[in-house]
Design an enzyme around this catalytic site. Structure first.
Site, PDB file in Angstrom:
ATOM      1  N   ASN A  39      28.925 -68.617  -5.994  1.00  0.00           N
ATOM      2  CA  ASN A  39      28.908 -67.051  -5.339  1.00  0.00           C
ATOM      3  C   ASN A  39      27.391 -66.904  -4.956  1.00  0.00           C
ATOM      4  O   ASN A  39      27.152 -66.002  -4.031  1.00  0.00           O
ATOM      5  CB  ASN A  39      29.067 -66.177  -6.775  1.00  0.00           C
ATOM      6  CG  ASN A  39      30.498 -66.066  -6.917  1.00  0.00           C
ATOM      7  OD1 ASN A  39      31.213 -66.814  -6.393  1.00  0.00           O
ATOM      8  ND2 ASN A  39      30.926 -65.144  -7.892  1.00  0.00           N
TER       9      ASN A  39
ATOM     10  N   GLU B  76      39.574 -71.826   2.958  1.00  0.00           N
ATOM     11  CA  GLU B  76      39.680 -71.867   1.575  1.00  0.00           C
ATOM     12  C   GLU B  76      38.946 -70.627   1.025  1.00  0.00           C
ATOM     13  O   GLU B  76      39.652 -69.784   0.062  1.00  0.00           O
ATOM     14  CB  GLU B  76      38.629 -72.975   0.731  1.00  0.00           C
ATOM     15  CG  GLU B  76      38.702 -73.089  -0.527  1.00  0.00           C
ATOM     16  CD  GLU B  76      37.793 -74.336  -1.210  1.00  0.00           C
ATOM     17  OE1 GLU B  76      36.785 -74.679  -0.323  1.00  0.00           O
ATOM     18  OE2 GLU B  76      37.973 -74.578  -2.411  1.00  0.00           O
TER      19      GLU B  76
ATOM     20  N   GLY C 208      38.136 -85.033  -1.846  1.00  0.00           N
ATOM     21  CA  GLY C 208      36.913 -85.684  -2.040  1.00  0.00           C
ATOM     22  C   GLY C 208      35.733 -85.273  -1.332  1.00  0.00           C
ATOM     23  O   GLY C 208      35.451 -85.725  -0.266  1.00  0.00           O
ATOM     24  N   TYR C 209      35.063 -84.105  -1.699  1.00  0.00           N
ATOM     25  CA  TYR C 209      33.984 -83.543  -1.295  1.00  0.00           C
ATOM     26  C   TYR C 209      32.748 -83.701  -2.347  1.00  0.00           C
ATOM     27  O   TYR C 209      31.978 -84.294  -1.905  1.00  0.00           O
ATOM     28  CB  TYR C 209      34.323 -81.808  -1.164  1.00  0.00           C
ATOM     29  CG  TYR C 209      34.837 -81.545   0.245  1.00  0.00           C
ATOM     30  CD1 TYR C 209      35.738 -82.422   0.773  1.00  0.00           C
ATOM     31  CD2 TYR C 209      34.525 -80.376   0.667  1.00  0.00           C
ATOM     32  CE1 TYR C 209      36.250 -82.146   2.151  1.00  0.00           C
ATOM     33  CE2 TYR C 209      35.119 -79.906   2.014  1.00  0.00           C
ATOM     34  CZ  TYR C 209      36.112 -80.760   2.702  1.00  0.00           C
ATOM     35  OH  TYR C 209      36.483 -80.620   3.967  1.00  0.00           O
ATOM     36  N   SER C 210      33.001 -83.138  -3.351  1.00  0.00           N
ATOM     37  CA  SER C 210      31.698 -82.840  -4.187  1.00  0.00           C
ATOM     38  C   SER C 210      31.365 -84.383  -4.643  1.00  0.00           C
ATOM     39  O   SER C 210      32.341 -85.131  -4.927  1.00  0.00           O
ATOM     40  CB  SER C 210      32.114 -82.162  -5.437  1.00  0.00           C
ATOM     41  OG  SER C 210      32.255 -80.787  -5.167  1.00  0.00           O
TER      42      SER C 210
END
Lengths: 398, 376
Positions: A384, A244, A127-129
C-alpha cells in the site's frame, strides 16, 4: 447520471446468477464461505465448469477463447461469483501470464500456451519476488545467461503462491547485469519439471502452506521461452502489475465477507443478546459497511469510465489501498466476534472432510487465522505504501 | 449505469463555475462576510438572474425541474468558492418544504419569489438541546381561533437574520421527541412576537437565534404531520451539503498540493518528502471517497422516501463529514504556520469544511442512524 444497471446489464446479472446457482458445486461454495482449506482439485473442478461455459477467461480477446464482455459485465460477473461463494480464480495463468503473452508474445507462444491455460493443462505460478527484491522489484538478482539456444538460470524466487501445484512459472530474470536496474530484465517462461528447480514450502503465520521458495540451479531454458525482447521484460512486468491492481480492491469479496460477518455476529452472543445487537459492535460494522459503500461507488465510477474507453490508471492504486484496508477491517471484526474463542488453534477443523466434534461453530476455526492471513493484502501486489508512491508520482506529480 | 453529465448539465456546471470564479475572489468574500447581510446580495441577485435559484423547482411552478444531480453541480461550484449565500437553506430546503407541503395558494405566493431569488427564505429546525434530532421539538404551536400561535426558541437559523420568511418547526401535540405532532409554520420575522439575535458563524456566514413569544405562524401542510416531509427534505439538503463539501475539499486539496510544490525547506520543495507525499495521497483518497458518496447522495436525493434512501444519505453524510474534517486538518498541518493566519484562503476552506458537519448531522449522528437500521 444514473447509478442503476441498465435492463440489459440486469438481464446479464440474472444469467450469471442462474449459472452460479446451477453449476457452482455446493461443497466448494461451503469451503469458500467457511474459510476451509481448498484442494488443488477444487480449483480445477471449478475452472473446468467455467471453461465449459466459456467464462473462464472473460478478459481475453474472443479469438483466443475470451468473451466480448465490457468492464461492467466483468464487474458484475466478479461481484456475483464472490457473492455465491465461488473461489477466487488462481490468477497466475489466466489473468497474469496470459495477458502478457497476448500483448507481447509471439504467434507461436499464443498458439502453444493459451489453449493449455484454458483447458487447465497448465498451472502457472509467478516468479517475481526474491529474498532481496520485494517492493523494490527491479533490484532482482536471478541471472539468466545466454548459452547457444538456451538461457542458464541461477537464483531464487520467493512468495511463490501455490507453486507446489504449478508445472510452469513465469519469471523476471536479469539478462544484462551492466544495465540500469529496470533495463536489463527479461520475462522468461520456465517448465517446473526442468532439472535444477527445487520448490520448498514456506509456512505462513496462520500455519498454512500457500507460498513457496523456488530455487534455480543451472536451469536450462530454451531461448524461445523468452516473451517479448531480451532486456525489455520490465515492460511486461509493468503491464502485468496494472492488470493485477485493478482487481485488487476486492469489493465483491468484501461484500461477501460483510455478509459473513453479519451472520457470525447474529450467532455469537454478548450480554445474552446476539452480538449484532450490541451497540458498540454494531456501530463498528456500520462504519466498515459505509466505507465499503464508498469503495463500491468508486469502483463503479472506474468501471463506467473504462467502458467509455478510459484506461484505469493510478486511481486503481487509491482503490487498492482502500479496498484492502476495508477487507482487513472486516477480518478484524470477525476475529473479535469470537471473543475468547478466537484463541483455540484448530487446523484439523479447517479440513472440510473433518468429522470429529466441532469445538464451537463451523465458521469459527478460520476467523483468527484468516485475520492474520489477510495482513498480506496490504503487502502484495505492490504494498500500500508503493501504491501511494505511484499516486504521488502519477497523479499528484510530486 | 452512467456517470456522465448531459449537455444541459455540463452547461449548468460551466455557468455556475464561471459565475463563482468571476464574482468570488477572496477579498470580495471577506467584504461580503463582514457586510450586514453576511453574504453578497449582488451575487445572490446574479444567482437569480441566471436562473440558478430556479433550477430545482417544477416547471409548472416556474422552475427547470432539476434533480439532485443539478443541485449537486451548483453546490459543488458554490463549495469551490466557499460562497456565503444561503442557497441550500433557501432554495433547496425551504423551497423543497413549500413544494412538498404547501397549498396551491402558498406555492403561488412564495415559490416564484424563492425561484427568482427575490425572496430569501430560511428554515428553523434546530433547538437548544435538539443535537441534530429533527423530532426533538419543544417549541409549541397552539390554535387560537383560526390563528396558530408559536412559543419557544429555535437555534442557529442560517440566513434567518435576512430572511423574508422563516419556516419553523413547532409542536402542537405529543412529547418532545415524538415524530407525530410536529407542524411546520411560515413565520414573518418582522411580525409581532418575533425577535432575532443575529451572529456571525465560525465559517464566515451569518445566522440567528429565533425567539417566538406568542408569534403568529401560518400552517404549512397538515397540523402535526410535518415530520416526514422535514426528514425527506433534510435528506435533499444533506445531499447538497455533501456536494458543497466536495467542491471545497477539491480546492483545498489543490491549494495544499500547490503549496507542497512551491514551499522550500532544507533546500528542497517539501513535496519531495515521502512522509508529506503519503499524507497528500491520503487527502486525495478521502476526497475520492467523498466524491463517490456525494454522487450517490445526489442520485438518491429525489427518490421516493424509503428506509434505504435515508440510510444511504446518512452513509453519505457520515463519509463526507469524516473526509471533510480530515482534509481540513491535514491541509493546515501540511501548510504549517501560514494556514493559521486569517489572510490565508485555505484556512477559510478548512473552517467551512468542519462546520458543514455541524449542519444536519455530524458523523456521530449519522453513524448512529446508519447502525440503527443495519440489516443482517
Amino acid at each position: 447520471m444514473d447509478i442503476h444497471f441498465t435492463p440489459e446489464q440486469l438481464a446479464f446479472r440474472d444469467e450469471v446468477r442462474e449459472f452460479l446457482k446451477q453449476e457452482l458445486p455446493a461443497d466448494i461454495a461451503a469451503k469458500v464461505k467457511l474459510g476451509k482449506h481448498m484442494a488443488k482439485e477444487d480449483h480445477e473442478r471449478w475452472q473446468k465448469i467455467l471453461s465449459a461455459k466459456g467464462w473462464y477467461a472473460p478478459g481475453w480477446p474472443v479469438e483466443h477463447g475470451g468473451t466480448d464482455w465490457g468492464p461492467v459485465e466483468k464487474h458484475i460477473f466478479d461481484e456475483e461469483s464472490a457473492a455465491y461463494g465461488a473461489p477466487r480464480l488462481v490468477p497466475f495463468g489466466v489473468n497474469m501470464v496470459a495477458p502478457v503473452i497476448i500483448k507481447f508474445g509471439s504467434e507461436e507462444q499464443k498458439r502453444h500456451y493459451l489453449p493449455r491455460i484454458l483447458s487447465g493443462e497448465d498451472w502457472w505460478c509467478q516468479g517475481y519476488s526474491e529474498p532481496g527484491a520485494g517492493s523494490d522489484l527491479a533490484s532482482l538478482k536471478t541471472r539468466a545467461v545466454r548459452d547457444g539456444d538456451h538461457y542458464i538460470v541461477n537464483g531464487q524466487k520467493t512468495w511463490t503462491t501455490l507453486g507446489q501445484h504449478a508445472n510452469w512459472i513465469f519469471c523476471l530474470v536479469r539478462t544484462d547485469p551492466e544495465a540500469q536496474q529496470q533495463r536489463g530484465i527479461s520475462f522468461l517462461l520456465i517448465d517446473m519439471a526442468t532439472p535444477g528447480i527445487t520448490v520448498r514450502p514456506i509456512y505462513t503465520l496462520d500455519g498454512d502452506h500457500e507460498v513457496n521458495e523456488v530455487f534455480f540451479d543451472d536451469v536450462k531454458v530454451p531461448v524461445e521461452n523468452l516473451v517479448g525482447e531480451e532486456n525489455k521484460g520490465w515492460t511486461c512486468a509493468k503491464y502485468l502489475l496494472t492488470h493485477e491492481r485493478t482487481g485488487l480492491a476486492g469489493i465483491g469479496a468484501s461484500k461477501a465477507a460483510m455478509r459473513h460477518l453479519k451472520r457470525v455476529a447474529t450467532k455469537q452472543q454478548k450480554n445474552g443478546k446476539p452480538l449484532i445487537e450490541d451497540t458498540l459492535f454494531r456501530t463498528q460494522i456500520a462504519e466498515v459497511e459505509m466505507e465499503l459503500m464508498a469503495a463500491e461507488m468508486s469502483t463503479l465510477r472506474i468501471v463506467a469510465a473504462a467502458s467509455e474507453g478510459g484506461v484505469p490508471g493510478a486511481e486503481s492504486s487509491i482503490l487498492k489501498v482502500q479496498g484492502t484496508e476495508i477487507r482487513q477491517a472486516i477480518t478484524n471484526l470477525l476475529r473479535k466476534a469470537l471473543g475468547p474463542y478466537a484463541l483455540p488453534f484448530l487446523p484439523e477443523e479447517l479440513d472440510y472432510e473433518y468429522d470429529g466434534d466441532v469445538l464451537l461453530e463451523d465458521y469459527s476455526p478460520a476467523l483468527a487465522s484468516s485475520y492474520f492471513n489477510m495482513r498480506k493484502l496490504s503487502i502484495f501486489g505492490g504494498s500500500n505504501e508503493i501504491q501511494k508512491n505511484i499516486v504521488s508520482k502519477m497523479i499528484l506529480e510530486l | 449505469m452512467d456517470f456522465k453529465l448531459t449537455e444541459e448539465q455540463q452547461m449548468l456546471q460551466e455557468t455556475a463555475e464561471r459565475l463563482v470564479r468571476d464574482a468570488y475572489t477572496f477579498t470580495k468574500r471577506e467584504h461580503a462576510s463582514k457586510s450586514e447581510a453576511g453574504f453578497s446580495t449582488e451575487f445572490w441577485k446574479q444567482l437569480g438572474e441566471l436562473g440558478l435559484t430556479a433550477i430545482p423547482f417544477p416547471e409548472e411552478l416556474g422552475g427547470f425541474g432539476g434533480s439532485g444531480i443539478e443541485n449537486m453541480l451548483i453546490m459543488q461550484e458554490l463549495g469551490k468558492g466557499i460562497c456565503l449565500e444561503p442557497f441550500m437553506e433557501s432554495v433547496i430546503l425551504a423551497g423543497g418544504l413549500i413544494t412538498q407541503l404547501g397549498s396551491e395558494a402558498q406555492k403561488e405566493e412564495l415559490l416564484a419569489g424563492i425561484a427568482s431569488g427575490e425572496l430569501q427564505a430560511a428554515v428553523a429546525l434546530d433547538e437548544l438541546h435538539s443535537h441534530y434530532d429533527l423530532s426533538h421539538v419543544t417549541t409549541t404551536a397552539t390554535q387560537q381561533g383560526s390563528d396558530w400561535v408559536l412559543n419557544g426558541r429555535k437555534g442557529v437559523v442560517i440566513g434567518g437574520h435576512t430572511a423574508g420568511k422563516i419556516l419553523v418547526s413547532a409542536r402542537n401535540a405529543g412529547d418532545t421527541c415524538d415524530q407525530q405532532g410536529i407542524s411546520l409554520f411560515i413565520v414573518d420575522p418582522n411580525s409581532a412576537g418575533v425577535t432575532r439575535r443575529t451572529y456571525a458563524t465560525v465559517d464566515g456566514r451569518k445566522g440567528c437565534e429565533l425567539f417566538l413569544d406568542n408569534a403568529k405562524g401560518e400552517l404549512l401542510g397538515t397540523a402535526g404531520g410535518a415530520y416526514d416531509a422535514i426528514s425527506y427534505q433534510a435528506g435533499r439538503a444533506i445531499a447538497a451539503l455533501c456536494a458543497e463539501a466536495v467542491g471545497a475539499m477539491r480546492v483545498l486539496c489543490d491549494i495544499t498540493l500547490d503549496y507542497l510544490k512551491t514551499r522550500k525547506q532544507f533546500g528542497v520543495v517539501i513535496g519531495k518528502f515521502q512522509v508529506l507525499q503519503h499524507r497528500m495521497v491520503d487527502m486525495v483518497s478521502a476526497l475520492e471517497r467523498a466524491t463517490s458518496m456525494a454522487i450517490l447522495a445526489a442520485c438518491l436525493a429525489d427518490d421516493e422516501d424509503s428506509a434505504e434512501r435515508s440510510a444511504k444519505l446518512s452513509a453519505a453524510k457520515f463519509m463526507v463529514n469524516r473526509a471533510a474534517r480530515y482534509v481540513a486538518e491535514e491541509s493546515i498541518q501540511l501548510h504549517g504556520g501560514i494556514a493559521m493566519t486569517w489572510e490565508y484562503s485555505g484556512a477559510h476552506y478548512a473552517k467551512r469544511l468542519v462546520m458543514i458537519s455541524h449542519q444536519l448531522g455530524d458523523d456521530d449522528h449519522h453513524l448512529e442512524a446508519y447502525a440503527a437500521q443495519l440489516s443482517a
